[in-house]
Write an enzyme that holds these catalytic residues in place. Structure first.
Site, PDB file in Angstrom:
ATOM      1  N   TYR A 265       0.854  -1.190   0.000  1.00 49.76           N
ATOM      2  CA  TYR A 265       0.000   0.000   0.000  1.00 49.76           C
ATOM      3  C   TYR A 265       0.891   1.242   0.000  1.00 49.76           C
ATOM      4  O   TYR A 265       1.973   1.236   0.596  1.00 49.76           O
ATOM      5  CB  TYR A 265      -0.913  -0.007   1.226  1.00 49.76           C
ATOM      6  CG  TYR A 265      -2.194   0.763   1.053  1.00 49.76           C
ATOM      7  CD1 TYR A 265      -3.154   0.348   0.147  1.00 49.76           C
ATOM      8  CD2 TYR A 265      -2.448   1.919   1.788  1.00 49.76           C
ATOM      9  CE1 TYR A 265      -4.339   1.048  -0.027  1.00 49.76           C
ATOM     10  CE2 TYR A 265      -3.631   2.623   1.625  1.00 49.76           C
ATOM     11  CZ  TYR A 265      -4.569   2.191   0.714  1.00 49.76           C
ATOM     12  OH  TYR A 265      -5.743   2.890   0.547  1.00 49.76           O
TER      13      TYR A 265
ATOM     14  N   SER B  23     -19.792  -5.267  -2.632  1.00 53.61           N
ATOM     15  CA  SER B  23     -18.841  -4.829  -1.616  1.00 53.61           C
ATOM     16  C   SER B  23     -19.514  -3.823  -0.688  1.00 53.61           C
ATOM     17  O   SER B  23     -20.625  -3.353  -0.951  1.00 53.61           O
ATOM     18  CB  SER B  23     -17.626  -4.185  -2.275  1.00 53.61           C
ATOM     19  OG  SER B  23     -17.999  -2.967  -2.911  1.00 53.61           O
TER      20      SER B  23
ATOM     21  N   ARG C 127     -22.229 -16.753  -7.988  1.00 51.71           N
ATOM     22  CA  ARG C 127     -22.065 -17.409  -6.695  1.00 51.71           C
ATOM     23  C   ARG C 127     -23.203 -18.406  -6.488  1.00 51.71           C
ATOM     24  O   ARG C 127     -24.247 -18.307  -7.138  1.00 51.71           O
ATOM     25  CB  ARG C 127     -22.080 -16.363  -5.584  1.00 51.71           C
ATOM     26  CG  ARG C 127     -23.369 -15.552  -5.505  1.00 51.71           C
ATOM     27  CD  ARG C 127     -23.166 -14.269  -4.712  1.00 51.71           C
ATOM     28  NE  ARG C 127     -22.256 -13.379  -5.405  1.00 51.71           N
ATOM     29  CZ  ARG C 127     -21.387 -12.568  -4.773  1.00 51.71           C
ATOM     30  NH1 ARG C 127     -21.334 -12.563  -3.450  1.00 51.71           N
ATOM     31  NH2 ARG C 127     -20.592 -11.765  -5.459  1.00 51.71           N
TER      32      ARG C 127
ATOM     33  N   MET D 145      -9.429  -4.994  -7.412  1.00 52.96           N
ATOM     34  CA  MET D 145      -9.478  -6.304  -6.771  1.00 52.96           C
ATOM     35  C   MET D 145      -8.925  -7.421  -7.650  1.00 52.96           C
ATOM     36  O   MET D 145      -8.377  -8.404  -7.149  1.00 52.96           O
ATOM     37  CB  MET D 145     -10.916  -6.623  -6.345  1.00 52.96           C
ATOM     38  CG  MET D 145     -11.412  -5.785  -5.183  1.00 52.96           C
ATOM     39  SD  MET D 145     -12.982  -6.360  -4.507  1.00 52.96           S
ATOM     40  CE  MET D 145     -14.096  -6.073  -5.880  1.00 52.96           C
TER      41      MET D 145
END
Length: 369
Positions: A89, A189, A213, A283
């Site tokens: 980061y 999210s 999913r 992501m």
């Protein structure tokens, strides 16, 4: 030089011993029970979080004139927290360090020169890198922001990053009006959930892209229950069926990307001319690639957003105003948050939950039952 102190709720003998041990404490609640050490989730070197993060006990420093002793109530585990632990980061403390950037704490004692914070107040870190995965901390008053205390601690702990990111995304990059459409990936999210709710309140329709999913049907229904206009899986994005599905809608005036790769590309393809694609995460760890034709012929703008930069460039008062706006929405149940509570000692389970690909709730570490 003689000093004068005001300490409440303390027996005389305890008061005498406390002042001898630390003569700068101005006021404290239940002084005799104030801690001398804290449990912390700490890393001594950057690396894989599940390998380098350890639960430890460390001694607390004395409370100085300008310091505040706090007891943490709750702290979330955010992806950026784990990126800091990994050392990838852009900002963050040097190891060894306590993990966590966001959280809410209760003030237990204040130094003699502390003016803006009092015992029993709730506070949050003023800037990233505080180290919130701990039971207690002693920190300068300047490193804390006083907040209200009329919502659940787990919501207060997680309000300053995800809801505020959603708030800025909807307010800073497009002049959205009722009937407008936006499109986002990573829609399940915490930021995506907040975007859906805040947009719905403004009568702005959201096209929401999520990964497939096993519980897809339940996930879609849940997202629609809090305002999603349309929910589509990533494998459908860019297909003829997808384009037919959105053909009756106005073209989106804003695209929000936290995934990258082909997902970002396909979002850019469906945007209205002169619109903006804002990237606030990555992501998939794949680059954002946009065809040249979209830039030349449709003037699609590519922008980035990082809340930490926004905080650096704006005053504490502006940040607090934004937090209070989101806070009031949570209090009035116009902005809902979903959390899973984990005791600090169960950090490993919370970490495992956070790194799972398909989850609906944010893992929150709680330091008090």
């Amino acid at each position: 030089m003689k000093r004068t102190f005001t300490i409440t709720g303390v027996a005389p003998r305890t008061l005498t011993r406390s002042l001898q041990a630390n003569p700068v404490v101005l006021s404290a609640r239940l002084f005799a029970t104030l801690p001398s050490e804290a449990k912390v989730i700490k890393y001594h070197a950057t690396g894989q979080p599940e390998k380098v993060l350890k639960l430890e006990t460390e001694k607390l420093p004395q409370v100085g004139d300008n310091d505040v002793l706090v007891g943490f109530l709750a702290a979330p585990i955010n992806p950026a927290d784990l990126n800091m632990v990994e050392g990838v980061y852009p900002i963050g403390p040097k190891a060894p360090a306590v993990g966590g950037n966001e959280g809410v704490a209760e003030v237990l004692a204040v130094g003699s020169k502390v003016k803006g914070i009092a015992v029993d107040d709730w506070v949050i870190p003023a800037k990233p890198g505080f180290g919130t995965w701990r039971t207690h901390a002693v920190a300068p008053e300047s490193s804390l922001l006083k907040v209200k205390k009329d919502i659940k601690p787990e919501y207060a702990a997680a309000i300053a990053v995800n809801p505020c990111t959603a708030y800025r995304l909807l307010n800073d990059f497009a002049d959205l009006k009722p009937g407008d459409v936006i499109i986002q990936n990573g829609a399940n999210s915490a930021v995506g959930q907040a975007v859906i709710q805040l947009a719905a309140q403004r009568e702005v329709k959201t096209i929401n892209i999520i990964r497939d999913r096993p519980d897809l049907g339940d996930t879609v229904e849940r997202m629609k229950s809090y305002g999603a206009y349309m929910v589509v899986t990533e494998d459908k994005l860019g297909t003829p069926a997808f384009h037919r599905l959105i053909s009756d809608l106005p073209k989106p005036k804003l695209g929000l990307n936290c995934v990258g790769g082909t997902s970002a590309t396909e979002i850019a393809r469906v945007l209205e001319k002169d619109s903006t694609l804002v990237t606030y995460g990555g992501m998939s760890r794949k680059p954002v690639q946009v065809p040249t034709s979209l830039l030349i012929f449709r003037n699609i703008q590519l922008r980035g957003f990082w809340l930490s930069r926004w905080v650096e460039e704006h005053s504490a008062e502006e940040r607090l105003a934004m937090i209070n706006t989101c806070w009031d929405l949570v209090k009035s149940k116009r902005l809902r948050m979903w959390a899973e509570r984990y005791p600090l000692e169960d950090f490993a389970a919370a970490l495992n939950r956070t790194t799972q690909a398909q989850r609906n709730r944010k893992a929150i570490l709680v330091m008090k039952p």
